[in-house]
Structure formats: C-alpha cells, structure tokens
Enzyme design. Structure first.
Site, PDB file in Angstrom:
ATOM      1  N   LYS A 190       0.851  -1.280   0.045  1.00 56.02           N
ATOM      2  CA  LYS A 190      -0.065   0.021   0.115  1.00 56.02           C
ATOM      3  C   LYS A 190       0.759   1.342  -0.091  1.00 56.02           C
ATOM      4  O   LYS A 190       0.450   2.525  -0.507  1.00 56.02           O
ATOM      5  CB  LYS A 190      -1.108  -0.040   1.270  1.00 56.02           C
ATOM      6  CG  LYS A 190      -0.389  -0.358   2.390  1.00 56.02           C
ATOM      7  CD  LYS A 190      -0.027   1.086   3.253  1.00 56.02           C
ATOM      8  CE  LYS A 190       0.707   0.961   4.206  1.00 56.02           C
ATOM      9  NZ  LYS A 190       1.182   2.232   5.213  1.00 56.02           N
ATOM     10  N   ASN A 192       4.287   8.991   2.768  1.00 53.56           N
ATOM     11  CA  ASN A 192       4.503   8.789   1.430  1.00 53.56           C
ATOM     12  C   ASN A 192       3.697   9.519   0.585  1.00 53.56           C
ATOM     13  O   ASN A 192       4.105  10.242  -0.272  1.00 53.56           O
ATOM     14  CB  ASN A 192       4.365   7.170   1.218  1.00 53.56           C
ATOM     15  CG  ASN A 192       4.992   6.139   1.897  1.00 53.56           C
ATOM     16  OD1 ASN A 192       6.194   6.244   1.397  1.00 53.56           O
ATOM     17  ND2 ASN A 192       4.543   5.377   2.821  1.00 53.56           N
TER      18      ASN A 192
END
Length: 340
Positions: free
Chosen positions: A203, A268
């Site tokens: 993910k 991220n």
C-alpha cells in the site's frame, strides 16, 4: 510462567505502540510489568535519548508531546533489551532486520515468539522474502504480523482506529492481541500472515500515487481511481505469488482501510505531493521533510519493479510500474493517469 515483552525499535510508530503495550501489560497477571525498548542511541541537545526517555518518559525526537508509561524502559543495547524476552515486537525500518536477527541469533529464550509491525519486503537476487519469514528462519521462532490503518500520531493520541494481526498459530495471535488491543485501538486477528504483511508493504507504493494526484491537483475522483486500481494490483500480486492469501484479508484494516488512510495522510503521500510541487527528488525530500525517518513507498516500488521486470510482468501491473518510473526514471508525474 509470565510472558516478557521487548520492543525492538523506538521511532514514531515504535513509541506509539510502546504507549499501548506499557499500559496493557499490567492489566494481566501473566505478563511481566517491565517492557524494555531498544533505542538506537543518539544525542539530543547533548543528552542521550535513552536517558531522556527514562527520566521524562517521552520520546522527544520521534513522538514529542506524548507521555510514555513509566514501565517502558529505554535501553541502548539490543542484546540486553531482548535477553529474557518471550515476546519480541519488531518495529524498525525493514533494512535493519537482517543485522538485528544476526545479533539476536542464539541469544533469546527457546519459547520466544515475535510479531512484525514492519511494512516492507526484503528483495534479493532470487526474488523476495517476507519480514516474518526472515525473522522465523533466522531466529527459529514463530512470527505474527500487525498491520492496519494506523498513523502513529493518531494512535498515540488515542483516536479510534482498527488494526489486523495475522497469525499462523492462533494462541500466538491471541497473546499478541492482549498487549495491543484497547477501546481505541481495536485488534482483529486473522489466519493469514502473508496477506496482512503484503498489504502493509504494497500500500505504500499506492500512497505515492495518491500524493502525486494531490500534487497535480487532479481531485477526489482521480484519487479514488488510484486507490481502486492499487487495491486490485495489491491483491493480484499477493495471490499470484502466494496461492493461500485470502480475499477477505483485503477487506480488513490492513487492506482497504490502510490503503485509504495512507493515500489521505502519512509520509509517502506528503513527500510525493512535494515532489510534484517542488520538482525536488524523493531522496532530497526524504532528508528535508522526515526528521530522520525512511520513506518506504519509493524503496518498495523499486523492489517490486525488480521482481516484476525479472519475471516479465510489468505490463500486468501498470500502476506500480508507472509509480516506480516516476520515482526513479524521471518520468513526468502526470503519467500516473496516462500510463495506467
């Protein structure tokens, strides 16, 4: 016989779970009340970080403003931290697992078991290995995994969320659930270590895509598409390499929930957005924005690309492949919607 918990790692996430574990173990008669936490020693304003944690009961560098229970004892020596432990909680960047296991081999009790809170995979010439497999093979002990929609600061602030523990041995899963479960940190256990672990690793790649969409100001419909395609590729990859990964796991907190939260917040997404708006490289932004923490999404994208390109599978995973190319080959961020 009482169980003794040791924490390996003390960053942002490690400190957040230290707060939970420290508060939980005194509630049960079968746990030792003291929890040692291995801290990579560094100086903060001339004082050792371990000393600050043990006197102020706060990790002032990685989780400022959050008080840790007094039974959490920071220790700069890995071997000393784990010497008598029967339950090891691994919460370090995945690059450090090999050297940590090498140091611990033969130095922990035979009845020890482990849980990995690490989101990443280990890639080598032959392909890749799961972190739980590295721990099991290196230390000769069983390993569970914990992963979920768990942004560390929100967990530390006791905002409600869920998480998933994947187990191979049910009694291990139940034991680890006891040290993590709280009214605001709800733990579900499932018999699918591989599925839970791969969700946690993969993910982060999709979250880079989410951040690129934000930087490009493409809107919510586009981000929803990236999340859907990302979930599809995560499941496809997992079941292509591991036939017994369960469909249901992708609907646990470790799957779709973690994917949504990481694409909405988290490091991220934040760094990928900055890559678009500033034009700076991911390496430079990691140094400028993350206070010494590592960016998992870019390194995992590289690992995945190495696996897919060797096996001639890049065309089957257009989103993950495009994200790699944007991160490492200087491809324009807009390709996130043009090449998938």
């Amino acid at each position: 016989m009482s169980e003794k918990v040791a924490l390996i790692g003390s960053g942002n996430w490690g400190s957040a779970v230290a707060k939970i574990i420290g508060a939980n173990v005194p509630k049960f008669s079968h746990f030792d009340k003291t929890v040692k936490m291995w801290v990579f020693e560094e100086k903060i304003n001339g004082q050792n970080l371990t000393e600050i944690i043990n006197t102020k009961h706060e990790n002032v560098k990685y989780l400022p403003g959050i008080r840790l229970p007094e039974n959490i004892v920071a220790c700069p020596d890995l071997i000393e931290t784990c010497r008598d432990a029967t339950m090891l909680v691994f919460v370090v960047p995945h690059q450090f697992v090999t050297s940590i296991c090498k140091q611990l081999r033969g130095r922990i009790p035979a009845n020890c078991k482990a849980i990995s809170l690490i989101k990443g995979i280990d890639v080598n010439e032959d392909g890749f290995r799961l972190i739980t497999d590295m721990i099991q093979d290196s230390l000769g002990i069983r390993a569970c995994v914990l992963s979920g929609a768990n942004i560390a600061n929100e967990v530390a602030e006791e905002k409600f969320c869920e998480t998933t523990i994947g187990y191979r041995n049910k009694s291990d899963g139940e034991l680890f659930r006891e040290i993590f479960h709280t009214p605001t940190f709800r733990v579900n256990i499932v018999e699918d270590v591989v599925g839970v672990e791969l969700c946690g690793a993969l993910k982060n790649i999709v979250a880079i895509g989410g951040g690129l969409v934000d930087g490009l100001k493409l809107g919510d419909n586009t981000k929803a598409a990236i999340i859907r395609i990302g979930l599809y590729e995560m499941r496809k990859f997992s079941q292509m390499f591991y036939k017994d990964v369960k469909d249901e796991t992708f609907f646990e907190s470790c799957g779709v929930a973690d994917l949504i939260t990481t694409c909405a917040g988290g490091r991220n997404r934040k760094v990928a957005e900055a890559h678009v708006t500033t034009g700076k490289s991911f390496d430079q932004l990691e140094q400028e924005m993350l206070n010494g923490q590592k960016l998992q999404g870019t390194s995992t994208a590289k690992d995945m690309y190495n696996i897919l390109s060797k096996k001639g599978l890049c065309h089957e995973f257009p989103l993950m492949t495009t994200i790699y190319r944007i991160c490492y080959e200087g491809v324009a961020p807009i390709k996130i919607v043009e090449d998938i």
